[in-house]
Motif scaffolding. Structure first.
Motif, mmCIF file in Angstrom:
data_model
loop_
_atom_site.group_PDB
_atom_site.id
_atom_site.type_symbol
_atom_site.label_atom_id
_atom_site.label_comp_id
_atom_site.label_asym_id
_atom_site.label_seq_id
_atom_site.Cartn_x
_atom_site.Cartn_y
_atom_site.Cartn_z
ATOM 1 N N ALA A 163 33.068 37.032 40.475
ATOM 2 C CA ALA A 163 34.126 37.581 41.341
ATOM 3 C C ALA A 163 34.626 36.512 42.307
ATOM 4 N N ALA A 164 33.707 35.708 42.826
ATOM 5 C CA ALA A 164 34.106 34.630 43.748
ATOM 6 C C ALA A 164 34.916 33.574 42.990
ATOM 7 N N ILE A 165 34.515 33.305 41.758
ATOM 8 C CA ILE A 165 35.261 32.331 40.942
ATOM 9 C C ILE A 165 36.695 32.805 40.752
ATOM 10 N N VAL A 166 36.846 34.074 40.390
ATOM 11 C CA VAL A 166 38.191 34.601 40.123
ATOM 12 C C VAL A 166 39.035 34.569 41.386
ATOM 13 N N ALA A 167 38.453 35.002 42.502
ATOM 14 C CA ALA A 167 39.212 35.039 43.764
ATOM 15 C C ALA A 167 39.744 33.650 44.106
ATOM 16 N N ALA A 168 38.911 32.627 43.924
ATOM 17 C CA ALA A 168 39.353 31.269 44.257
ATOM 18 C C ALA A 168 40.309 30.725 43.187
ATOM 19 N N ALA A 169 40.023 31.018 41.930
ATOM 20 C CA ALA A 169 40.801 30.433 40.826
ATOM 21 C C ALA A 169 42.268 30.826 40.888
ATOM 22 N N GLU A 170 42.520 32.055 41.348
ATOM 23 C CA GLU A 170 43.910 32.538 41.385
ATOM 24 C C GLU A 170 44.789 31.634 42.252
#
Ligand code: DC
Length: 220
Positions: free
Chosen positions: A57-64
């Protein structure tokens, strides 16, 4: 040349995909896209931001919010994160050891596949290398290659590239990355439908390039 020639070259780490793909693009005056560099650049950016790579979830939040751009000239492939040239740091051991975690996150793959399709759509002819090009990114590619090589040959090649004195450790690290890349649920590394298998174990780079150029010429 046909308007939208796409040559998809998939295969495991260390099979010689990058040198081969650049060589084929160069020989045929095509563009070149290294999708592994895109996953590496995303991983580098997440590490830079201190994101916990075991937290999807942290990866996705930052990746966006991370903007990646890659140049498609085979004689000078470029990769930037928010305008910073990251061609060198994306090859570090830290990135190499973490990239499979990032590449296994479905939403990250969606974002990066969109980016790859944009680059492909903007080109009149392109060689694209990766793991899921023939299966997912460009399933309609008129030419699909699955490039393989014996694990020991792959490890020796990778150890020579990275200057590592320990080919056995390199072979183990490659096997671990292959395992993660081949068993993830989203777009695992597979030989896609219609892909021609090219085994480079006993061939020189020039011979592999020649073989693929022959396959492309026969297809158009
Ligand atoms: O080709 P490479 O070693 O630079 O790729 C780095 C990582 O990125 C590799 O562990 C698998 C992942 N990758 C992927 O999942 N899908 C792609 N199309 C390309 C690379």
């Amino acid at each position: 040349m046909s308007k939208s020639l796409v040559v998809a070259i998939d295969g495991p780490s260390g099979s010689g995909k990058s040198s081969t793909s650049r060589g084929v693009a160069d020989r045929l005056s095509l563009d070149y896209l290294d999708t592994g560099a895109i996953y590496r650049a995303m991983t580098w950016a997440l590490l830079e931001r201190g994101v916990d790579l075991h937290d999807p979830a942290a990866i996705v939040a930052a990746a966006e919010g991370i903007r990646l751009t890659s140049g498609t000239d085979p004689s000078n492939p470029t990769i930037h994160v928010d305008g910073t040239d990251v061609a060198e740091p994306i090859r570090s051991d830290e990135v190499t050891g973490s990239v499979s975690l990032v590449a296994a996150v479905p939403r990250v793959r969606e974002l990066l596949v969109d980016l790859q399709r944009e680059a492909i759509g903007g080109s009149s002819g392109i060689v694209v290398e990766g793991r899921d090009i023939g299966s997912t990114v460009a399933p309609d590619a008129p030419v699909k290659i699955y490039l393989v090589a014996d694990p020991a040959a792959r490890a020796a090649r990778r150890a020579a590239e990275t200057g590592s004195p320990d080919a056995a450790a390199t072979e183990l690290a490659l096997a671990r990355r292959d395992e993660i890349d081949s068993t993830r649920s989203t777009s695992p590394l597979v030989r896609s439908e219609g892909a021609v298998v090219v085994d480079g174990t006993f061939l020189t780079l020039e011979e592999v390039i020649e073989a693929i150029v022959g396959i492309v010429d026969a297809a158009r």
